[in-house]
Design a protein around this motif. Structure first.
Motif, PDB file in Angstrom:
ATOM      1  N   SER A 288       0.829  -1.198   0.000  1.00 29.18           N
ATOM      2  CA  SER A 288       0.000   0.000   0.000  1.00 29.18           C
ATOM      3  C   SER A 288       0.861   1.244   0.000  1.00 29.18           C
ATOM      4  O   SER A 288       0.607   2.207  -0.720  1.00 29.18           O
ATOM      5  N   GLU A 289       1.927   1.221   0.814  1.00 36.82           N
ATOM      6  CA  GLU A 289       2.806   2.368   0.893  1.00 36.82           C
ATOM      7  C   GLU A 289       3.556   2.585  -0.407  1.00 36.82           C
ATOM      8  O   GLU A 289       3.767   3.711  -0.835  1.00 36.82           O
ATOM      9  N   VAL A 290       3.957   1.489  -1.065  1.00 41.07           N
ATOM     10  CA  VAL A 290       4.699   1.611  -2.321  1.00 41.07           C
ATOM     11  C   VAL A 290       3.860   2.331  -3.361  1.00 41.07           C
ATOM     12  O   VAL A 290       4.346   3.154  -4.130  1.00 41.07           O
ATOM     13  N   LEU A 291       2.547   2.052  -3.398  1.00 43.13           N
ATOM     14  CA  LEU A 291       1.672   2.686  -4.370  1.00 43.13           C
ATOM     15  C   LEU A 291       1.589   4.194  -4.147  1.00 43.13           C
ATOM     16  O   LEU A 291       1.409   4.955  -5.083  1.00 43.13           O
ATOM     17  N   LYS A 292       1.721   4.628  -2.902  1.00 44.76           N
ATOM     18  CA  LYS A 292       1.551   6.034  -2.554  1.00 44.76           C
ATOM     19  C   LYS A 292       2.868   6.799  -2.559  1.00 44.76           C
ATOM     20  O   LYS A 292       2.861   8.022  -2.572  1.00 44.76           O
ATOM     21  N   LEU A 293       3.996   6.107  -2.511  1.00 40.32           N
ATOM     22  CA  LEU A 293       5.265   6.772  -2.289  1.00 40.32           C
ATOM     23  C   LEU A 293       5.683   7.657  -3.451  1.00 40.32           C
ATOM     24  O   LEU A 293       5.600   7.271  -4.617  1.00 40.32           O
ATOM     25  N   ARG A 294       6.119   8.866  -3.088  1.00 36.33           N
ATOM     26  CA  ARG A 294       6.696   9.792  -4.034  1.00 36.33           C
ATOM     27  C   ARG A 294       8.097  10.144  -3.544  1.00 36.33           C
ATOM     28  O   ARG A 294       8.516   9.725  -2.467  1.00 36.33           O
ATOM     29  N   LYS A 295       8.801  10.940  -4.319  1.00 34.27           N
ATOM     30  CA  LYS A 295      10.172  11.289  -3.982  1.00 34.27           C
ATOM     31  C   LYS A 295      10.174  12.368  -2.895  1.00 34.27           C
ATOM     32  O   LYS A 295      10.185  13.569  -3.189  1.00 34.27           O
ATOM     33  N   THR A 296      10.157  11.937  -1.663  1.00 41.16           N
ATOM     34  CA  THR A 296      10.196  12.839  -0.519  1.00 41.16           C
ATOM     35  C   THR A 296      11.522  12.668   0.210  1.00 41.16           C
ATOM     36  O   THR A 296      12.296  11.749  -0.079  1.00 41.16           O
ATOM     37  N   LYS A 297      11.743  13.514   1.191  1.00 49.94           N
ATOM     38  CA  LYS A 297      12.957  13.416   1.998  1.00 49.94           C
ATOM     39  C   LYS A 297      13.038  12.050   2.675  1.00 49.94           C
ATOM     40  O   LYS A 297      14.096  11.391   2.662  1.00 49.94           O
ATOM     41  N   GLU A 298      11.937  11.604   3.269  1.00 52.44           N
ATOM     42  CA  GLU A 298      11.924  10.322   3.991  1.00 52.44           C
ATOM     43  C   GLU A 298      12.206   9.149   3.054  1.00 52.44           C
ATOM     44  O   GLU A 298      12.942   8.220   3.396  1.00 52.44           O
ATOM     45  N   VAL A 299      11.604   9.195   1.858  1.00 48.04           N
ATOM     46  CA  VAL A 299      11.793   8.116   0.884  1.00 48.04           C
ATOM     47  C   VAL A 299      13.239   8.064   0.407  1.00 48.04           C
ATOM     48  O   VAL A 299      13.847   6.996   0.310  1.00 48.04           O
ATOM     49  N   GLY A 397       9.923   5.426  -8.834  1.00 49.14           N
ATOM     50  CA  GLY A 397      10.918   4.739  -8.028  1.00 49.14           C
ATOM     51  C   GLY A 397      12.314   5.166  -8.422  1.00 49.14           C
ATOM     52  O   GLY A 397      12.519   6.285  -8.902  1.00 49.14           O
ATOM     53  N   TYR A 398      13.274   4.269  -8.230  1.00 48.79           N
ATOM     54  CA  TYR A 398      14.658   4.608  -8.551  1.00 48.79           C
ATOM     55  C   TYR A 398      15.270   3.481  -9.373  1.00 48.79           C
ATOM     56  O   TYR A 398      14.734   2.370  -9.440  1.00 48.79           O
ATOM     57  N   SER A 399      16.387   3.767 -10.016  1.00 46.90           N
ATOM     58  CA  SER A 399      17.084   2.744 -10.798  1.00 46.90           C
ATOM     59  C   SER A 399      18.572   2.820 -10.497  1.00 46.90           C
ATOM     60  O   SER A 399      19.094   3.860 -10.087  1.00 46.90           O
ATOM     61  N   VAL A 400      19.235   1.687 -10.703  1.00 50.80           N
ATOM     62  CA  VAL A 400      20.684   1.594 -10.501  1.00 50.80           C
ATOM     63  C   VAL A 400      21.305   1.246 -11.843  1.00 50.80           C
ATOM     64  O   VAL A 400      20.998   0.200 -12.428  1.00 50.80           O
ATOM     65  N   GLU A 401      22.177   2.118 -12.337  1.00 51.97           N
ATOM     66  CA  GLU A 401      22.795   1.937 -13.652  1.00 51.97           C
ATOM     67  C   GLU A 401      24.265   1.566 -13.487  1.00 51.97           C
ATOM     68  O   GLU A 401      24.998   2.240 -12.761  1.00 51.97           O
ATOM     69  N   LYS A 405      23.949  -1.684 -17.791  1.00 51.19           N
ATOM     70  CA  LYS A 405      22.750  -2.349 -17.302  1.00 51.19           C
ATOM     71  C   LYS A 405      21.982  -1.407 -16.391  1.00 51.19           C
ATOM     72  O   LYS A 405      22.528  -0.444 -15.837  1.00 51.19           O
ATOM     73  N   LYS A 406      20.686  -1.707 -16.199  1.00 51.07           N
ATOM     74  CA  LYS A 406      19.857  -0.878 -15.324  1.00 51.07           C
ATOM     75  C   LYS A 406      18.913  -1.762 -14.526  1.00 51.07           C
ATOM     76  O   LYS A 406      18.192  -2.591 -15.079  1.00 51.07           O
ATOM     77  N   LEU A 407      18.926  -1.572 -13.211  1.00 51.59           N
ATOM     78  CA  LEU A 407      18.049  -2.306 -12.301  1.00 51.59           C
ATOM     79  C   LEU A 407      17.044  -1.317 -11.721  1.00 51.59           C
ATOM     80  O   LEU A 407      17.438  -0.317 -11.113  1.00 51.59           O
ATOM     81  N   LYS A 408      15.738  -1.581 -11.898  1.00 48.90           N
ATOM     82  CA  LYS A 408      14.699  -0.665 -11.419  1.00 48.90           C
ATOM     83  C   LYS A 408      14.060  -1.197 -10.134  1.00 48.90           C
ATOM     84  O   LYS A 408      13.801  -2.392 -10.014  1.00 48.90           O
ATOM     85  N   LYS A 409      13.807  -0.270  -9.196  1.00 50.74           N
ATOM     86  CA  LYS A 409      13.176  -0.630  -7.927  1.00 50.74           C
ATOM     87  C   LYS A 409      12.101   0.403  -7.582  1.00 50.74           C
ATOM     88  O   LYS A 409      12.249   1.588  -7.879  1.00 50.74           O
ATOM     89  N   LYS A 410      11.019  -0.056  -6.947  1.00 47.83           N
ATOM     90  CA  LYS A 410      10.002   0.843  -6.438  1.00 47.83           C
ATOM     91  C   LYS A 410      10.505   1.487  -5.149  1.00 47.83           C
ATOM     92  O   LYS A 410      11.290   0.895  -4.414  1.00 47.83           O
ATOM     93  N   TYR A 411      10.038   2.694  -4.859  1.00 50.73           N
ATOM     94  CA  TYR A 411      10.355   3.287  -3.569  1.00 50.73           C
ATOM     95  C   TYR A 411       9.770   2.411  -2.465  1.00 50.73           C
ATOM     96  O   TYR A 411       8.650   1.913  -2.565  1.00 50.73           O
ATOM     97  N   GLY A 412      10.555   2.217  -1.407  1.00 47.75           N
ATOM     98  CA  GLY A 412      10.149   1.319  -0.331  1.00 47.75           C
ATOM     99  C   GLY A 412      10.699  -0.078  -0.493  1.00 47.75           C
ATOM    100  O   GLY A 412      10.668  -0.873   0.445  1.00 47.75           O
ATOM    101  N   MET A 413      11.209  -0.394  -1.687  1.00 50.34           N
ATOM    102  CA  MET A 413      11.826  -1.694  -1.956  1.00 50.34           C
ATOM    103  C   MET A 413      13.336  -1.474  -2.057  1.00 50.34           C
ATOM    104  O   MET A 413      13.796  -0.648  -2.834  1.00 50.34           O
ATOM    105  N   GLN A 414      14.090  -2.232  -1.251  1.00 49.04           N
ATOM    106  CA  GLN A 414      15.532  -2.027  -1.193  1.00 49.04           C
ATOM    107  C   GLN A 414      16.291  -3.099  -1.979  1.00 49.04           C
ATOM    108  O   GLN A 414      15.755  -4.165  -2.291  1.00 49.04           O
ATOM    109  N   LEU A 415      17.533  -2.786  -2.296  1.00 47.82           N
ATOM    110  CA  LEU A 415      18.392  -3.763  -2.971  1.00 47.82           C
ATOM    111  C   LEU A 415      18.600  -4.973  -2.062  1.00 47.82           C
ATOM    112  O   LEU A 415      18.871  -4.823  -0.872  1.00 47.82           O
ATOM    113  N   THR A 416      18.473  -6.153  -2.619  1.00 50.35           N
ATOM    114  CA  THR A 416      18.728  -7.366  -1.851  1.00 50.35           C
ATOM    115  C   THR A 416      20.227  -7.675  -1.877  1.00 50.35           C
ATOM    116  O   THR A 416      20.982  -7.112  -2.682  1.00 50.35           O
ATOM    117  N   GLU A 417      20.631  -8.587  -0.993  1.00 44.77           N
ATOM    118  CA  GLU A 417      22.048  -8.991  -0.969  1.00 44.77           C
ATOM    119  C   GLU A 417      22.460  -9.590  -2.309  1.00 44.77           C
ATOM    120  O   GLU A 417      23.565  -9.366  -2.791  1.00 44.77           O
TER     121      GLU A 417
END
Length: 440
Positions: A288-299, A397-401, A405-417
Motif C-alpha cells: 500500500s505504501e509503495v503505491l503512494k510513495l513519491r520522492k520525498t525526503k523520507e523516501v 521509483g529509482y534505478s541503478v545503472e 545495465k539498469k536495475l529498477k526498484k520501487k520506492y520502499g523496496m531495497q536492494l537485496t544482498e
C-alpha cells in the motif's frame, strides 16, 4: 527420560532417516535460519519483528521507521549462518581466527555506542569488529553487584585456553557433543571476548559444534529469554547442569522439527500461523505504501540508508582489490552537484541529503572509483573508471545503472544482498577484462 538422553534417542531416529533430499534440507534449514536470525537478534534488543525479518531476508523489504543498524544486524547474522552451514560440510577447524572472522561477519563494520565512564559520566565507545575487547565489559546484576568477565589483558590467554580445551574434548570419542557445545557456549560467554555481539557469537559457535556432529541448530526463543538467562546465571554461580539441561530441551524441539521434515510432514509450529499473519499484514502495508510513495525526503533517506549504503560499502571493498595495479586511486560519492572524497563521504552525503532544499528536484547519486596509471612494467599506461549511478524518479521509483545495465526498484523496496552481489560481480569482471585486454 532425561532431556539429554531424549535428545540422543531422537538423533538416532534422525540418522535412520538420512540422507534427506536436497528439497527437504532446504525447507528445514530455511525455517531454522529464519527462526534463528529473528530470535537470536531479538534477544539482544533488535527491533525487527519476525515478519519484518522474513520480509528482509526473503524479499529485501526493509521495515519503515526501524534503525539501519537493526537491518544490518539481521543480514550480517544471516551471512554468518550461511557461512557456517557451508563450513560444517567439510572438516573446518574451530580456531581463534575462525571466531574473529565470524564476529566480523556478524557486526560488519565498527560503530559507536553510548556508554558510561567509571566515574558515571555519559560517553561514547567505539565497537571494533573481529578484534578482542580493549576495555572491560563487566555488567551490574539485579542485586547491584558487579559481575566480572575476563579483562582485556586476560582475554587472549583465556581464548587460547578455551580452544585448547575444546580440541582436547572434541578429539575424545567419549565426549558427548551436547554437553561439549553447551559448555563451550558458557565458557565463551564467561570470557566475553568482544566489545559487543558476544551472545550472538556464542549461540552460533554452539550450533556450529552441534551441526558438526550432525545435530540441527538450537534456537533460543526470545519469549523464553528469562529461562535462558536464568540458566546462564546458575552457571555463573557454579551450577552448570541446569544450563546443559536447558540447551538439551531446546535441542529436542529442533530434532523433532527436523524429523518431521525428513518424514515429509509439516514443520509448521502452532505460532507459525501468527508469524505468517504478521508477515501478510507487513506485505499489505508495504504494498500500500509503495503505491503512494513519491520522492520525498523520507523516501530518499530510506533508499540512501538501506540501498546506497550496502552498495557503497561493497563498491569500495571490491574496487580496493585493484588498487595495487595503479599508481593513484581515488573514490568519490556524488549527490547531484555535491562531491565527497573523504573517508566519511557517506556520512557527509547523508547530511547534505538531510537538509536538501527541494527533495523532489533531487535527481541522482553516483559513486565512482578512479584508477590512474597502470603500474606494471612493460605494459602501456592506462586509466580506468568504475561508476554506479542511482537515478530517482518523482513517482515511479529509482534505478541503478552500471556497466550498461539498469536495475529498477520501487520506492520502499531495497536492494537485496543478491542484487548487490550481482552488481559488484559485474563491475569487477568488467575491470578484469579491461586489464586483460590492455595487456595483450
Amino acid at each position: 527420560m532425561q532431556p539429554i538422553e531424549e535428545a540422543l534417542a531422537l538423533k538416532e531416529e534422525l540418522d535412520a532417516l538420512r540422507p534427506l533430499t536436497k528439497e527437504q534440507e532446504d525447507i528445514i534449514m530455511q525455517k531454522f535460519r529464519l527462526d534463528w536470525n529473528y530470535n537470536s537478534n531479538n534477544l539482544e534488543g533488535n527491533s525487527l519483528t519476525y515478519g519484518e525479518t522474513k520480509a528482509l531476508l526473503l524479499h529485501g523489504i526493509t521495515a519503515q521507521g526501524k534503525p539501519l543498524k537493526d537491518h544490518f544486524e539481521i543480514t550480517g547474522h544471516d551471512e554468518a549462518i550461511k557461512w557456517i552451514e557451508d563450513l560444517v560440510k567439510g572438516d573446518y577447524p574451530l580456531t581463534e581466527n575462525f571466531i574473529r572472522e565470524l564476529h566480523t561477519l556478524l557486526l560488519k563494520s565498527p560503530y559507536e555506542v553510548k556508554a558510561i565512564t567509571p566515574d558515571g559520566q555519559p560517553t561514547t565507545r567505539r565497537i571494533e569488529v573481529g578484534q578482542y575487547k580493549t576495555a572491560p565489559n563487566h555488567v551490574k546484576t539485579k542485586t547491584g553487584e558487579i559481575f566480572r568477565f575476563a579483562t582485556p589483558e586476560e582475554t587472549p590467554a583465556k581464548m587460547h585456553d578455551l580452544l585448547t580445551w575444546y580440541h582436547t574434548k572434541s578429539s575424545d570419542l567419549e565426549t558427548n557433543p551436547i554437553i561439549l557445545a553447551s559448555e563451550f557456549h558458557y565458557r565463551f560467554i564467561r570470557i566475553h571476548p568482544f566489545d559487543d555481539g558476544n551472545g550472538r557469537t556464542a549461540r552460533i559457535l554452539m550450533n556450529f559444534i552441534l551441526m558438526k556432529y550432525g545435530y540441527p541448530p538450537v534456537i533460543i526463543r526470545t519469549e523464553d529469554k528469562e529461562n535462558y538467562f536464568f540458566a546462564l546465571q546458575q552457571a555463573d554461580a557454579g551450577i552448570i547442569e541446569p544450563f546443559i539441561t536447558y540447551i538439551s530441551q531446546n535441542l529436542i524441539r529442533s530434532l523433532q522439527i527436523m524429523i518431521s521434515g525428513a518424514k515429509g510432514e509439516s514443520i509448521n509450529e502452532p505460532d507459525d500461523i501468527d508469524k505468517e499473519i504478521a508477515l501478510l499484514e507487513h506485505r499489505l502495508k508495504s504494498s500500500s505504501e509503495v503505491l503512494k510513495l513519491r520522492k520525498t525526503k523520507e523516501v530518499l533517506l530510506d533508499v540512501y540508508d538501506n540501498s546506497v549504503a550496502k552498495l557503497w560499502n561493497a563498491f569500495l571493498i571490491a574496487n580496493r582489490k585493484f588498487d595495487r595495479f595503479y599508481i593513484h586511486t581515488k573514490a568519490a560519492l556524488n549527490l547531484d552537484a555535491y562531491r565527497f572524497e573523504s573517508n566519511t563521504a557517506f556520512v557527509e552525503g547523508r547530511e547534505i541529503l538531510e537538509r536538501y532544499d527541494d527533495h523532489t528536484a533531487f535527481n541522482r547519486i553516483y559513486m565512482e572509483y578512479r584508477f590512474e596509471r597502470f603500474n606494471r612494467e612493460n605494459f602501456r599506461n592506462f586509466d580506468y573508471y568504475s561508476i554506479i549511478i542511482f537515478h530517482f524518479d518523482l513517482v515511479d521509483g529509482y534505478s541503478v545503472e552500471y556497466q550498461g545495465k539498469k536495475l529498477k526498484k520501487k520506492y520502499g523496496m531495497q536492494l537485496t544482498e543478491k542484487e548487490v552481489e550481482s552488481i559488484i560481480t559485474t563491475i569487477s569482471k568488467a575491470h578484469t577484462e579491461h586489464i586483460e585486454k590492455e595487456m595483450k
